[in-house]
Design an enzyme around this catalytic site. Structure first.
Site, PDB file in Angstrom:
ATOM      1  N   CYS A 242       0.700  -1.342   0.082  1.00  0.00           N
ATOM      2  CA  CYS A 242      -0.191   0.011  -0.455  1.00  0.00           C
ATOM      3  C   CYS A 242       0.778   1.213  -0.137  1.00  0.00           C
ATOM      4  CB  CYS A 242      -1.402   0.368   1.412  1.00  0.00           C
ATOM      5  SG  CYS A 242      -2.319   1.353   1.531  1.00  0.00           S
TER       6      CYS A 242
ATOM      7  N   CYS B 249       0.481   4.677   6.830  1.00  0.00           N
ATOM      8  CA  CYS B 249       0.113   4.345   8.234  1.00  0.00           C
ATOM      9  C   CYS B 249       1.057   4.346   9.309  1.00  0.00           C
ATOM     10  CB  CYS B 249      -1.169   4.012   8.112  1.00  0.00           C
ATOM     11  SG  CYS B 249      -2.430   4.384   7.196  1.00  0.00           S
TER      12      CYS B 249
ATOM     13  N   CYS C  72       0.761   0.026  10.610  1.00  0.00           N
ATOM     14  CA  CYS C  72       0.534  -0.603   9.326  1.00  0.00           C
ATOM     15  C   CYS C  72       1.317  -1.551   8.999  1.00  0.00           C
ATOM     16  CB  CYS C  72      -1.017   0.223   8.166  1.00  0.00           C
ATOM     17  SG  CYS C  72      -1.754  -1.244   7.210  1.00  0.00           S
TER      18      CYS C  72
ATOM     19  N   CYS D  28     -16.412  -8.839   5.954  1.00  0.00           N
ATOM     20  CA  CYS D  28     -15.678  -6.995   5.765  1.00  0.00           C
ATOM     21  C   CYS D  28     -14.692  -7.643   5.017  1.00  0.00           C
ATOM     22  CB  CYS D  28     -15.884  -6.767   6.466  1.00  0.00           C
ATOM     23  SG  CYS D  28     -16.838  -7.320   8.381  1.00  0.00           S
TER      24      CYS D  28
ATOM     25  N   CYS E 116     -19.594  -5.704   3.958  1.00  0.00           N
ATOM     26  CA  CYS E 116     -18.684  -5.021   4.213  1.00  0.00           C
ATOM     27  C   CYS E 116     -17.813  -4.630   3.739  1.00  0.00           C
ATOM     28  CB  CYS E 116     -18.626  -4.754   5.552  1.00  0.00           C
ATOM     29  SG  CYS E 116     -17.013  -3.246   5.805  1.00  0.00           S
TER      30      CYS E 116
ATOM     31  N   CYS F  51     -19.304   2.668   9.088  1.00  0.00           N
ATOM     32  CA  CYS F  51     -18.577   2.090  10.354  1.00  0.00           C
ATOM     33  C   CYS F  51     -17.229   2.580   9.888  1.00  0.00           C
ATOM     34  CB  CYS F  51     -17.884   0.379   9.366  1.00  0.00           C
ATOM     35  SG  CYS F  51     -16.794  -0.095  10.568  1.00  0.00           S
TER      36      CYS F  51
ATOM     37  N   ARG G 169     -17.767  -1.206  18.417  1.00  0.00           N
ATOM     38  CA  ARG G 169     -17.128  -3.594  17.816  1.00  0.00           C
ATOM     39  C   ARG G 169     -15.494  -3.172  19.151  1.00  0.00           C
ATOM     40  NH1 ARG G 169     -16.886  -3.515  12.687  1.00  0.00           N
ATOM     41  NH2 ARG G 169     -18.925  -4.391  13.520  1.00  0.00           N
TER      42      ARG G 169
HETATM   43  N1  SAM Z   1      -6.817   0.164   2.873  1.00  0.00           N
HETATM   44  C1  SAM Z   1      -7.714   0.971   3.702  1.00  0.00           C
HETATM   45  C2  SAM Z   1      -7.605   2.052   4.396  1.00  0.00           C
HETATM   46  O1  SAM Z   1      -7.543   2.532   5.214  1.00  0.00           O
HETATM   47  O2  SAM Z   1      -8.367   2.679   4.846  1.00  0.00           O
HETATM   48  C3  SAM Z   1      -8.452  -0.365   4.387  1.00  0.00           C
HETATM   49  C4  SAM Z   1      -7.768  -1.478   4.896  1.00  0.00           C
HETATM   50  S1  SAM Z   1      -6.967  -0.413   6.671  1.00  0.00           S
HETATM   51  C5  SAM Z   1      -6.348  -1.915   7.500  1.00  0.00           C
HETATM   52  C6  SAM Z   1      -8.483  -0.478   7.972  1.00  0.00           C
HETATM   53  C7  SAM Z   1      -8.071  -0.230   9.054  1.00  0.00           C
HETATM   54  O3  SAM Z   1      -7.699  -0.931  10.047  1.00  0.00           O
HETATM   55  C8  SAM Z   1      -7.460   1.352   9.346  1.00  0.00           C
HETATM   56  O4  SAM Z   1      -7.933   2.085   9.672  1.00  0.00           O
HETATM   57  C9  SAM Z   1      -7.094   0.736  10.890  1.00  0.00           C
HETATM   58  O5  SAM Z   1      -8.262   1.538  11.973  1.00  0.00           O
HETATM   59  C10 SAM Z   1      -7.094  -0.555  11.138  1.00  0.00           C
HETATM   60  N2  SAM Z   1      -5.826  -1.266  11.668  1.00  0.00           N
HETATM   61  C11 SAM Z   1      -4.411  -1.601  10.339  1.00  0.00           C
HETATM   62  N3  SAM Z   1      -3.486  -1.883  10.590  1.00  0.00           N
HETATM   63  C12 SAM Z   1      -3.997  -1.946  12.513  1.00  0.00           C
HETATM   64  C13 SAM Z   1      -3.160  -2.542  13.401  1.00  0.00           C
HETATM   65  N4  SAM Z   1      -1.214  -2.867  13.034  1.00  0.00           N
HETATM   66  N5  SAM Z   1      -3.961  -2.088  14.982  1.00  0.00           N
HETATM   67  C14 SAM Z   1      -4.824  -1.954  14.624  1.00  0.00           C
HETATM   68  N6  SAM Z   1      -5.293  -1.987  13.788  1.00  0.00           N
HETATM   69  C15 SAM Z   1      -5.364  -1.115  12.728  1.00  0.00           C
HETATM   70 FE1  SF4 Z   2      -2.661   1.172   3.769  1.00  0.00          FE
HETATM   71 FE2  SF4 Z   2      -2.793   0.061   5.462  1.00  0.00          FE
HETATM   72 FE3  SF4 Z   2      -3.228   2.983   5.542  1.00  0.00          FE
HETATM   73 FE4  SF4 Z   2      -5.062   0.897   4.734  1.00  0.00          FE
HETATM   74  S1  SF4 Z   2      -3.997   1.394   6.802  1.00  0.00           S
HETATM   75  S2  SF4 Z   2      -4.555   2.569   3.725  1.00  0.00           S
HETATM   76  S3  SF4 Z   2      -3.841  -0.941   3.815  1.00  0.00           S
HETATM   77  S4  SF4 Z   2      -1.392   1.259   5.305  1.00  0.00           S
END
Ligand code: SAM
Ligand code: SF4
Ligand code: DTB
Length: 329
Positions: free
Chosen positions: A59, A63, A66, A103, A134, A194, A266
């Site tokens: 990606c 973030c 992530c 989801c 979802c 959500c 949740r």
């Molecule tokens: N890429 C898309 C986005 O970010 O909008 C969808 C998938 S992303 C993995 C969805 C959510 O998962 C993130 O916004 C975050 O809140 C949560 N998330 C991701 N990695 C995480 C982690 N290591 N621990 C807790 N929550 C996490």
């Molecule tokens: Fe990409 Fe992870 Fe951020 Fe979702 S949370 S936009 S998968 S880097």
């Protein structure tokens, strides 16, 4: 003048009011949250969702929590978008295991129009199994939200992640406003929202209040509010974070229940490292949903046997979705 009913939804919360709730003595906070929970829900019911990563890793976003960002070396391998039949087969397995909502998550910055037909086919196929649908696909344009709705989408997950003041410490490649714009496109297409965030990223209680305040002052409260405990992932900037303090996490659940009283809250990522007692406190404080299945997107979740035991011990039942649909109209 009679005082306003504290169990009714409000959209005029101030940040100071939300902070004051987080600051309440713990027993008072949990009591208030449990009382509001009963006003809108049967507290022994839990909505059950299951996740599938339909496109993992690579990606372009940064973030800081992530495992799937291409900015960090986490060992997660990037994959292509899954085939529709394989996704539907996973959804059927999830349904057989007791999931009520399926989801599908993609490690995208935003949905590309070229992927819309395939994602739409996945949504229609999952819906045809009798599951709620979802997806979480990153940023969306209004025309894409309408197309997903037409395909049978019930919920779109898009998190604000943290308070507006701390957000820039965690993500630099998209803004808070970008996220609010996607949420507006989802609402305008009449898809249920959500939206929640993560606790344990080094933020302060004021930042957590900032997240809850942002959620509570949206034009409509998100129908579903996921509260994630950080799953620290090696290689990410937050890989060494200890995650959330347990009591602080319960406070977050309780205040989410108080400021979004009619939303399903949740208990999301993080259950794998939580004790049964901590999870029980979360349900007592107003959580009424969880993810099942031994994997979230890339990280682990309790297995089916331990969740079955937890639900039996706590006397929790899957939410009666037909009755709920009637109640919310
Ligand atoms: N890429 C898309 C986005 O970010 O909008 C969808 C998938 S992303 C993995 C969805 C959510 O998962 C993130 O916004 C975050 O809140 C949560 N998330 C991701 N990695 C995480 C982690 N290591 N621990 C807790 N929550 C996490
Ligand atoms: Fe990409 Fe992870 Fe951020 Fe979702 S949370 S936009 S998968 S880097
Ligand atoms: C949400 O708030 N939590 C889910 C879902 N929305 C998409 C994702 C949790 C991901 C946890 C880290 C992982 O498994 O990669």
């Amino acid at each position: 003048m009679t005082p306003a009913d504290p169990t009714l939804p409000r959209h005029d919360w101030t940040l100071a009011e939300v902070e004051a709730l987080l600051d309440l003595p713990f027993t008072e906070l949990v009591f208030r949250a449990a009382s509001v929970h009963r006003r809108w829900f049967d507290p022994s019911e839990v909505q059950i969702s299951q996740l599938l990563s339909i496109k993992t890793g690579g990606c372009p976003e940064d973030c800081g929590y992530c495992s799937q960002s291409q900015h960090f070396d986490t060992g997660v391998k990037a994959t292509k978008l899954m085939e529709t039949e394989a996704v539907i087969a996973e959804a059927a397995r999830a349904k057989a295991g007791g999931a009520q909502r399926f989801c599908m998550g993609a490690a995208w910055r935003d949905l590309k129009d070229r992927d819309l037909p395939k994602v739409s086919a996945m949504i229609s196929g999952v819906k045809a199994l009798g599951l709620e649908t979802c997806v979480t696909l990153g940023m969306l344009e209004p025309h894409q939200a309408r197309a997903l709705k037409d395909a049978g989408l019930d919920y779109y997950n898009h998190n604000l992640d943290t308070g507006p003041d701390y957000y820039g410490e965690v993500i630099t490649t998209r803004t808070y406003q970008d996220r609010l714009d996607t949420l507006a496109a989802v609402r305008a297409a009449d898809i249920a929202v959500c939206c929640g965030g993560i606790v344990g990223m080094g933020e302060t209680r004021r930042d957590r209040a900032g997240l809850l305040h942002s959620l509570a002052t949206l034009p409509e409260h998100p129908q579903s509010v996921p509260i994630n405990d950080l799953m620290p992932t090696k290689g990410t900037p937050l890989g060494q974070s200890g995650g959330a303090d347990e009591i602080e996490f319960v406070r977050m659940i309780a205040v989410a229940r108080l400021v979004c009283p009619k939303s399903v809250v949740r208990l999301s990522a993080g259950r794998d490292h939580m004790s049964r007692e901590l999870q029980a406190l979360c349900f007592l404080a107003g959580a009424n949903s969880m993810f099942v299945g031994d994997k979230l997107l890339t990280t682990s979740n309790p297995d089916q046997a331990s969740d079955a035991r937890l639900m039996a011990q706590l006397g929790l039942r899957p939410m009666d979705m037909a009755r709920r649909a009637e109640a919310v109209g």
